[in-house]
Structures are given as structure tokens and as C-alpha cells.
Design a protein around this motif. Structure first.
Motif, short mmCIF file in Angstrom:
data_model
loop_
_atom_site.label_atom_id
_atom_site.label_comp_id
_atom_site.label_asym_id
_atom_site.label_seq_id
_atom_site.Cartn_x
_atom_site.Cartn_y
_atom_site.Cartn_z
N LYS A 1 4.17 22.37 3.07
CA LYS A 1 3.48 21.31 2.33
C LYS A 1 3.05 20.14 3.21
N GLY A 2 3.74 19.92 4.33
CA GLY A 2 3.26 18.90 5.27
C GLY A 2 3.84 17.51 5.11
N GLN A 3 4.96 17.38 4.39
CA GLN A 3 5.59 16.06 4.34
C GLN A 3 6.01 15.61 5.74
N ASP A 4 6.38 16.57 6.61
CA ASP A 4 6.76 16.20 7.96
C ASP A 4 5.56 15.64 8.73
N THR A 5 4.40 16.19 8.49
CA THR A 5 3.19 15.67 9.14
C THR A 5 2.94 14.22 8.73
N LEU A 6 3.18 13.91 7.45
CA LEU A 6 2.99 12.54 6.98
C LEU A 6 3.99 11.59 7.63
N ILE A 7 5.24 12.03 7.76
CA ILE A 7 6.24 11.18 8.41
C ILE A 7 5.85 10.92 9.86
N LEU B 1 5.72 7.44 -0.14
CA LEU B 1 6.58 7.80 -1.27
C LEU B 1 6.58 9.32 -1.38
N VAL B 2 7.70 9.94 -1.07
CA VAL B 2 7.83 11.40 -1.08
C VAL B 2 8.54 11.80 -2.38
N VAL B 3 7.80 12.46 -3.26
CA VAL B 3 8.30 12.79 -4.60
C VAL B 3 8.59 14.28 -4.66
N GLY C 1 11.70 6.63 13.54
CA GLY C 1 11.80 5.19 13.43
C GLY C 1 11.08 4.60 12.24
N VAL C 2 10.81 5.42 11.22
CA VAL C 2 10.06 4.94 10.05
C VAL C 2 10.86 5.06 8.75
N ALA C 3 12.17 5.22 8.86
CA ALA C 3 12.98 5.45 7.67
C ALA C 3 12.81 4.33 6.64
N GLU C 4 12.62 3.10 7.11
CA GLU C 4 12.47 1.97 6.19
C GLU C 4 11.15 2.02 5.43
N ALA C 5 10.19 2.79 5.93
CA ALA C 5 8.87 2.88 5.30
C ALA C 5 8.65 4.20 4.58
N VAL C 6 9.71 4.98 4.40
CA VAL C 6 9.61 6.26 3.69
C VAL C 6 10.65 6.26 2.57
N ARG C 7 10.20 6.52 1.35
CA ARG C 7 11.09 6.57 0.19
C ARG C 7 11.10 8.00 -0.36
N PHE C 8 12.29 8.52 -0.58
CA PHE C 8 12.46 9.84 -1.16
C PHE C 8 13.00 9.68 -2.58
N THR C 9 12.32 10.26 -3.55
CA THR C 9 12.80 10.16 -4.94
C THR C 9 13.81 11.25 -5.27
N GLY C 10 13.78 12.37 -4.53
CA GLY C 10 14.55 13.54 -4.94
C GLY C 10 13.85 14.23 -6.10
N PRO C 11 14.45 15.30 -6.63
CA PRO C 11 13.82 16.04 -7.73
C PRO C 11 13.66 15.14 -8.97
N LEU C 12 12.53 15.31 -9.66
CA LEU C 12 12.27 14.54 -10.87
C LEU C 12 11.85 15.48 -11.99
N PRO D 1 0.85 -1.19 0.00
CA PRO D 1 0.00 0.00 0.00
C PRO D 1 0.89 1.25 0.00
N VAL D 2 0.66 2.15 -0.94
CA VAL D 2 1.54 3.31 -1.12
C VAL D 2 0.76 4.60 -0.91
N VAL D 3 1.25 5.44 0.00
CA VAL D 3 0.78 6.80 0.16
C VAL D 3 1.79 7.69 -0.55
N VAL D 4 1.33 8.45 -1.53
CA VAL D 4 2.26 9.26 -2.31
C VAL D 4 2.00 10.74 -2.06
N CYS D 5 3.09 11.50 -2.00
CA CYS D 5 3.02 12.95 -1.88
C CYS D 5 3.95 13.54 -2.93
N VAL D 6 3.40 14.31 -3.85
CA VAL D 6 4.19 14.94 -4.91
C VAL D 6 4.17 16.44 -4.67
#
Length: 381
Positions: free
Chosen positions: A213-219, A235-237, A254-265, A201-206
């Protein structure tokens, strides 16, 4: 449509939402009836202007770059704009962002412009709150024929700073969504496979990585989400100045394994990354006493076009991009608990996700397509 001079600081290849808005609108006008006067940009990989020159050469209309990286309504810039207006026979002017460039309106009218339109975004709503900038915004309203607004939040705040006559002339002109680019078959499965997320299950934020923007709230919401959906991943895009802090926050939480950062795309990869999600979430919040606020949140509409339910923050005009309870939900910005609760419900209910995603797709097709909104701009010009 009369020939139009577009005066703007916000134009690609400089990245950003306003830049994409102005360029997308410009490309939907008659290219033989458009001239763009824009600031330059020293960004990109080379930093020497090559990227700008290549981009400008590819446009179907002339792009004239000022030597400065930030156009301001100085006497020199005003003379340059008036000269371009006369040289190219333009009779209408569109200010890509009304503040502060709309202060040039009276001079451009004297130079021959018959129609002047200023488009507002989020920052003009902040201008309306401070006495000095509020007076300037009032002058911009008096000098232009029309001030456009993104949604009801920005309209109400900007109108309060204008004269009654200028406020009565306001017209809604939000950015649009390319429904042919953002759609449910945009390539999400390939992104999931490449990132090793297939079956999860993937929660994505672009979005740009900045505090509002609230990416910290999601983490911070992830421990609560993982307690209910153990294999979920965030998935933080995108890229931005907050990236380092967000990575540290994920580790501390403690959630680093469940958070993926793509960097700029690059922009062309974004539709597939939306499609990699099951739920789109960006719980944006208002900061700095209302001076740092979300103007609209086009990402919610791009996610809806992709067929995803959305979880939005309540900052500024973000709720204008969501049909609360139909295309997704609006939560209190900065509340990990509220964001987590809504995300958990959506991850656990495929039928609800499908229903909200389909409703969002229909809404975009009915009201947010670029061709509909470009016709509105043409009529104003």
C-alpha cells in the motif's frame, strides 16, 4: 432478475475490500431473490462465531455458512452449492471471486443454473501469469457466461489467459462508492479536533497496513514534506501486519512526531477520517514480480467523493481510479521523492486542492455510484 446464489469466501463480518464489495452489491439486489453461500469466519473479538451469527441474522436475505473458513471447489463444497441452488430455486450464480470458486461452474450449470457470473479482482491478474493457475483461469472463463473485471489493467491481463470467446464476454464491474456516506461534510473537523490536528495540514492514508500500500513510502517522504510544510502531519488510518514496522520506520526516519497512527477502525468511522485530510495519498507499488498488485484502489474514489485530491501509486489498476491531473496525480510506487513533490504542491495550493476535489466528487457521482453498478450486475444475472 432470476433468483441468484452468491458463492463467496469474501463476506462480512470478515473485513476487507472484496468483502465490502460483495456485500454492498448483494444488498442492492432484491433480497427475496438472493441466497448467500459463504465460508465462516473465526475472527472478531469473541472468535467463537457469535459475531458471524449476529451479522447473518441482520441480513435481509438468507446466509448459509459452510463449516470451513475457506471455500474451495472441492466435491463436498460443490455438492453443497448445487444443493442450495436446487433448494432455493436459484437459476443464476454469482461467484464473488471467480478464482478459484468459478471452477464449480460446470457442476452448477448441470444442477440448473442458467447464468453464471464470476467477478475478478487483483489476484486473478496474478493467476494469469503462472502456467498452472493460468490454465485454471481459462477453465473458469469457459465455464461461466461472463467474467467481470475492475479496470483496464486487470482486464488486459486476465483476458490474455482466457479463450478469445470468453475474453469477448468480459464486462467491467468495479466496486462502487456510497456518495451519501463519503462526502465533504463527513465529520473531518471533529476528528481533527479529537486528534489535536486542528489548523495543521493533514495528509491522510486510509488502508490496510501491508507493504504494497505504500505507507512506508509516505513516511520516507515526510522529511521532504516537512522541509516545505513544517507543521504537516501524516494520518495513517487502519490496521494490519505492517503496523509495527511502520512505527519503527517513523522513529528511525525522525518523523514520529509528525505521523499519527489510528489503528484499526470500524467502517462507519472511516468517512470522517477521510474528511480529516487535506490530501489523500496511497503510493502503492507492485511487489513479488507482479504477483502482489493493486487491483483498483477504491480508497482513491472514496477520497474523491469526500472532496480530496489524491496521490496514487502506479501499481496495477490504481491509475484506473484517478483522472491524472484532474482528480489527483499518479506517481511511481515506492518513490518517496515523487510522492513528496506532489503532496507539497497540493498542500501549498488551496485552490488546486479545491478544484481537484470537486472534479473527483463529480466523477464519482457520474460513474462510480453503487446504484449504477448494481444495475449492471442485475443485467448480467
Amino acid at each position: 432478475m432470476d433468483k441468484t446464489l452468491i458463492v463467496t469466501n469474501d463476506f462480512p463480518p470478515r473485513p476487507g475490500g472484496i468483502q465490502a464489495f460483495v456485500h454492498s452489491m448483494a444488498c442492492r439486489l432484491d433480497p427475496g431473490q438472493v441466497v448467500v453461500y459463504a465460508s465462516t469466519w473465526k475472527g472478531g473479538q469473541d472468535g467463537d462465531g457469535t459475531e458471524v451469527a449476529v451479522f447473518d441474522a441482520e441480513q435481509p436475505f438468507p446466509v448459509v455458512r459452510d463449516r470451513t473458513t475457506m471455500l474451495l471447489p472441492t466435491p463436498r463444497v460443490t455438492r453443497q452449492a448445487a444443493g442450495l441452488l436446487r433448494e432455493h430455486g436459484c437459476t443464476s450464480v454469482w461467484f464473488g471471486a471467480a478464482a478459484p470458486l468459478g471452477l464449480m461452474a460446470p457442476a452448477l450449470r448441470r444442477a440448473g443454473a442458467r447464468r453464471l457470473v464470476g467477478t475478478t479482482h487483483g489476484h486473478e491478474a496474478a493467476w494469469a501469469q503462472l502456467p498452472a493457475s493460468r490454465r485454471l483461469l481459462r477453465r473458469i472463463g469457459e465455464g461461466t457466461d461472463t467474467i467481470t473485471y475492475l479496470g483496464e489493467y486487470t482486464r488486459s491481463r486476465i483476458a490474455d489467459a482466457l479463450t478469445p470467446a470468453a475474453a469477448a464476454r468480459m464486462v467491467q464491474l468495479p466496486p462502487g462508492v456510497d456518495e451519501k456516506t463519503f462526502h465533504p461534510g463527513s465529520g473531518g473537523d471533529a476528528v481533527r479536533a479529537r486528534l489535536g490536528l486542528a489548523g495543521r495540514p493533514v495528509v491522510v492514508c486510509v488502508s490496510r497496513l501491508v507493504p504494497r500500500k505504500g505507507q512506508d513510502t509516505l513516511i520516507l517522504a515526510m522529511p521532504r514534506i516537512l522541509a516545505a510544510v513544517p507543521d504537516a502531519v501524516l494520518l495513517v488510518v487502519g490496521g494490519g501486519p505492517y503496523a509495527g514496522e511502520l512505527r519503527k520506520l517513523a522513529a528511525r526516519t525522525g518523523v514520529a512526531e509528525a505521523v499519527r497512527f489510528t489503528g484499526p477502525l470500524p467502517w462507519e468511522e472511516l468517512p470522517a477520517h477521510y474528511g480529516a485530510g487535506d490530501v489523500f495519498a496511497m503510493p502503492c507499488r507492485t511487489r513479488r514480480g507482479g504477483l502482489d498488485v493493486e487491483g483498483l484502489g477504491i480508497v482513491y474514489l472514496e477520497a474523491s467523493a469526500t472532496g480530496l485530491p489524491v496521490v496514487a501509486g502506479d501499481s496495477g489498476g490504481a491509475p484506473d481510479a484517478v483522472l491524472d491531473g484532474e482528480t489527483g496525480w499518479v506517481v511511481r510506487g515506492g518513490s518517496p521523492e515523487q510522492a513528496a513533490d506532489r503532496i507539497v504542491i497540493l498542500l501549498g495550493d488551496p485552490e488546486l486542492r479545491r478544484r481537484m476535489g470537486e472534479r473527483g466528487r463529480r466523477w464519482v457521482e457520474e460513474a462510480w455510484r453503487w446504484d449504477i453498478l448494481a444495475e449492471r450486475l442485475k443485467s448480467l444475472l
